[in-house]
Design an enzyme around this catalytic site. Structure first.
Site, PDB file in Angstrom:
ATOM      1  N   LYS A 155       6.235   9.835  -1.264  1.00 52.76           N
ATOM      2  CA  LYS A 155       6.195  11.105  -0.582  1.00 52.76           C
ATOM      3  C   LYS A 155       6.084  10.925   0.929  1.00 52.76           C
ATOM      4  CE  LYS A 155       3.338  12.821  -4.389  1.00 52.76           C
ATOM      5  NZ  LYS A 155       1.924  13.111  -4.759  1.00 52.76           N
ATOM      6  N   GLY A 156       5.645   9.723   1.330  1.00 48.77           N
ATOM      7  CA  GLY A 156       5.251   9.521   2.729  1.00 48.77           C
ATOM      8  C   GLY A 156       6.347   9.711   3.752  1.00 48.77           C
ATOM      9  N   GLU A 200      11.934   4.913   5.296  1.00 43.46           N
ATOM     10  CA  GLU A 200      10.560   4.609   4.872  1.00 43.46           C
ATOM     11  C   GLU A 200       9.580   5.039   5.954  1.00 43.46           C
ATOM     12  OE1 GLU A 200       8.426   4.291   2.815  1.00 43.46           O
ATOM     13  OE2 GLU A 200       8.138   2.240   2.116  1.00 43.46           O
ATOM     14  N   ASP A 201       8.347   5.330   5.552  1.00 43.41           N
ATOM     15  CA  ASP A 201       7.337   5.690   6.550  1.00 43.41           C
ATOM     16  C   ASP A 201       6.764   4.445   7.217  1.00 43.41           C
ATOM     17  OD1 ASP A 201       6.048   4.861   4.229  1.00 43.41           O
ATOM     18  OD2 ASP A 201       4.732   6.608   4.072  1.00 43.41           O
ATOM     19  N   ASP A 232       4.606  -2.547   5.159  1.00 45.49           N
ATOM     20  CA  ASP A 232       3.335  -3.262   5.236  1.00 45.49           C
ATOM     21  C   ASP A 232       3.536  -4.673   4.665  1.00 45.49           C
ATOM     22  OD1 ASP A 232       0.484  -3.333   5.645  1.00 45.49           O
ATOM     23  OD2 ASP A 232       0.185  -2.930   3.526  1.00 45.49           O
ATOM     24  N   LYS A 291       4.350  -2.915  10.221  1.00 43.27           N
ATOM     25  CA  LYS A 291       3.176  -3.775  10.438  1.00 43.27           C
ATOM     26  C   LYS A 291       3.605  -5.205  10.129  1.00 43.27           C
ATOM     27  CE  LYS A 291      -0.485  -0.763   8.586  1.00 43.27           C
ATOM     28  NZ  LYS A 291      -1.485  -0.704   7.484  1.00 43.27           N
ATOM     29  N   PHE A 348      -5.215   0.787   9.479  1.00 40.40           N
ATOM     30  CA  PHE A 348      -4.771   1.765   8.489  1.00 40.40           C
ATOM     31  C   PHE A 348      -4.538   3.097   9.188  1.00 40.40           C
ATOM     32  CE2 PHE A 348      -4.723   4.632   4.917  1.00 40.40           C
ATOM     33  CZ  PHE A 348      -3.912   3.912   4.040  1.00 40.40           C
ATOM     34  N   VAL A 349      -3.288   3.586   9.082  1.00 37.98           N
ATOM     35  CA  VAL A 349      -2.908   4.796   9.810  1.00 37.98           C
ATOM     36  C   VAL A 349      -2.609   5.933   8.836  1.00 37.98           C
ATOM     37  CG1 VAL A 349      -1.991   3.507  11.772  1.00 37.98           C
ATOM     38  CG2 VAL A 349      -0.470   4.097   9.873  1.00 37.98           C
ATOM     39  N   ASP A 393      -0.662   8.891   4.181  1.00 41.29           N
ATOM     40  CA  ASP A 393      -1.882   9.452   3.600  1.00 41.29           C
ATOM     41  C   ASP A 393      -2.941   8.401   3.355  1.00 41.29           C
ATOM     42  OD1 ASP A 393      -0.469   8.128   1.409  1.00 41.29           O
ATOM     43  OD2 ASP A 393      -1.914   9.127   0.084  1.00 41.29           O
ATOM     44  N   ARG A 404      -1.451  13.862   5.286  1.00 35.10           N
ATOM     45  CA  ARG A 404       0.002  13.754   5.459  1.00 35.10           C
ATOM     46  C   ARG A 404       0.537  14.775   6.468  1.00 35.10           C
ATOM     47  NH1 ARG A 404       2.116  10.342   1.427  1.00 35.10           N
ATOM     48  NH2 ARG A 404       1.155  10.505  -0.609  1.00 35.10           N
TER      49      ARG A 404
HETATM   50  P1  IMP Z   1       4.313  -2.343   1.192  1.00 34.21           P
HETATM   51  O1  IMP Z   1       5.031  -2.383  -0.115  1.00 34.21           O
HETATM   52  O2  IMP Z   1       3.051  -3.164   1.180  1.00 34.21           O
HETATM   53  O3  IMP Z   1       5.210  -2.689   2.373  1.00 34.21           O
HETATM   54  O4  IMP Z   1       3.727  -0.904   1.388  1.00 34.21           O
HETATM   55  C1  IMP Z   1       4.464   0.146   1.568  1.00 34.21           C
HETATM   56  C2  IMP Z   1       3.731   1.438   1.345  1.00 34.21           C
HETATM   57  O5  IMP Z   1       2.309   1.342   1.470  1.00 34.21           O
HETATM   58  C3  IMP Z   1       4.148   2.387   2.422  1.00 34.21           C
HETATM   59  O6  IMP Z   1       5.344   3.022   2.084  1.00 34.21           O
HETATM   60  C4  IMP Z   1       2.975   3.332   2.486  1.00 34.21           C
HETATM   61  O7  IMP Z   1       3.162   4.346   1.532  1.00 34.21           O
HETATM   62  C5  IMP Z   1       1.800   2.481   2.131  1.00 34.21           C
HETATM   63  N1  IMP Z   1       1.066   2.047   3.346  1.00 34.21           N
HETATM   64  C6  IMP Z   1       1.047   0.833   3.915  1.00 34.21           C
HETATM   65  N2  IMP Z   1       0.274   0.816   5.024  1.00 34.21           N
HETATM   66  C7  IMP Z   1      -0.204   2.063   5.161  1.00 34.21           C
HETATM   67  C8  IMP Z   1      -1.048   2.693   6.141  1.00 34.21           C
HETATM   68  O8  IMP Z   1      -1.536   2.107   7.130  1.00 34.21           O
HETATM   69  N3  IMP Z   1      -1.291   3.999   5.934  1.00 34.21           N
HETATM   70  C9  IMP Z   1      -0.777   4.711   4.886  1.00 34.21           C
HETATM   71  N4  IMP Z   1       0.012   4.167   3.963  1.00 34.21           N
HETATM   72  C10 IMP Z   1       0.295   2.845   4.094  1.00 34.21           C
HETATM   73 MG    MG Z   2       5.889   4.847   1.773  1.00 35.33          MG
END
Ligand code: IMP
Ligand code: MG
Length: 223
Positions: free
Chosen positions: A86-87, A142-143, A146, A174, A195-196, A202, A208
């Site tokens: 949803k982000g 993508e939002d 990470d 990140k 963490f944002v 969210d 959000r």
């Molecule tokens: P990844 O698979 O670890 O790259 O994570 C991706 C998902 O984790 C993102 O699409 C976000 O939904 C969530 N996420 C990662 N870091 C943050 C953050 O700092 N705040 C909020 N959501 C996050």
């Molecule tokens: Mg996301």
């Protein structure tokens, strides 16, 4: 400012300006890709119908393969912009309106996070996209990237359906947090390991709708 926010990283105005700039660059790249696909299709058509080319050289109007009963050269299909629910919703809504090209939109629900702030590692598809991606330019929106697991998984998932290209745009990146190798094609802003929340992002389903991106006070998630 919301009382749970420690500091604002990007204001609504900064996000809007960056989104417009990203839209402009992406539109240029998609247009170039579509032009290239058109050239490739025409070259393929000519290669498939050498007799027609010869006829055209002799002054007879060239006819398309379709008119000859053959397979028509495909016009490059519309690009497909994929929103990760949803982000990405607020960023996606603004970004697609900053891309002045015909495009189709799709939505996919993926989760790698529970209610906490650390990735669980596994990626689960809640809702898949419905459109055919074969032969198309796909733009994943993508939002935040990470660990990179979500996008590495999604790119592999879509690549199996034979798109012409897959590009990834993320509002935030990140890079210091990568657990798997992954580089987005377009990044709004790179951020440190904090963490944002806000602008779609969210914590446990909250924040959000904040118009800015801010660092959440660690006390809120109990670190
Ligand atoms: P990844 O698979 O670890 O790259 O994570 C991706 C998902 O984790 C993102 O699409 C976000 O939904 C969530 N996420 C990662 N870091 C943050 C953050 O700092 N705040 C909020 N959501 C996050
Ligand atoms: Mg996301």
């Amino acid at each position: 400012m919301h009382p749970d926010i420690e500091r604002i990283l990007f204001t609504a105005e900064q996000i809007a300006a960056r989104t417009r700039a990203l839209g402009k660059r992406i539109a240029e790249d998609l247009a170039a890709s579509a032009a290239k696909a058109g050239e490739d299709a025409r070259a393929g058509e000519q290669a498939a119908a050498p007799a027609q080319s010869a006829a055209a050289q002799g002054g007879v109007p060239a006819q398309s393969a379709a008119a000859q009963g053959g397979v028509p050269a495909q016009n490059p299909a519309m690009p497909l912009a994929v929103c990760i629910l949803k982000g990405s919703v607020p960023f996606f809504a603004d970004l697609i309106r900053a891309i002045p090209l015909p495009l189709e939109t799709e939505y996919i629900a993926l989760s790698s996070y529970g209610a906490g702030t650390a990735s669980s590692g596994a990626v689960h598809i809640g809702k898949d996209i419905e459109a055919d991606v074969a032969g198309r330019d796909v733009l994943i929106v993508e939002d935040i990237v990470d660990s990179g697991r979500t996008l590495a998984f999604l790119c592999g998932h879509l690549a199996a359906r034979r798109p012409r290209s897959v590009r990834v745009v993320t509002l935030l990146d990140k890079p210091s947090r990568r657990a798997v190798p992954f580089s987005p094609d377009y990044v709004g802003f790179a951020v440190d390991d904090v963490f944002v929340v806000g602008c779609g992002m969210d914590y446990a389903g909250r924040y959000r709708n904040l118009p800015y991106i801010g660092v959440l006070k660690p006390a809120v998630y109990g670190d």
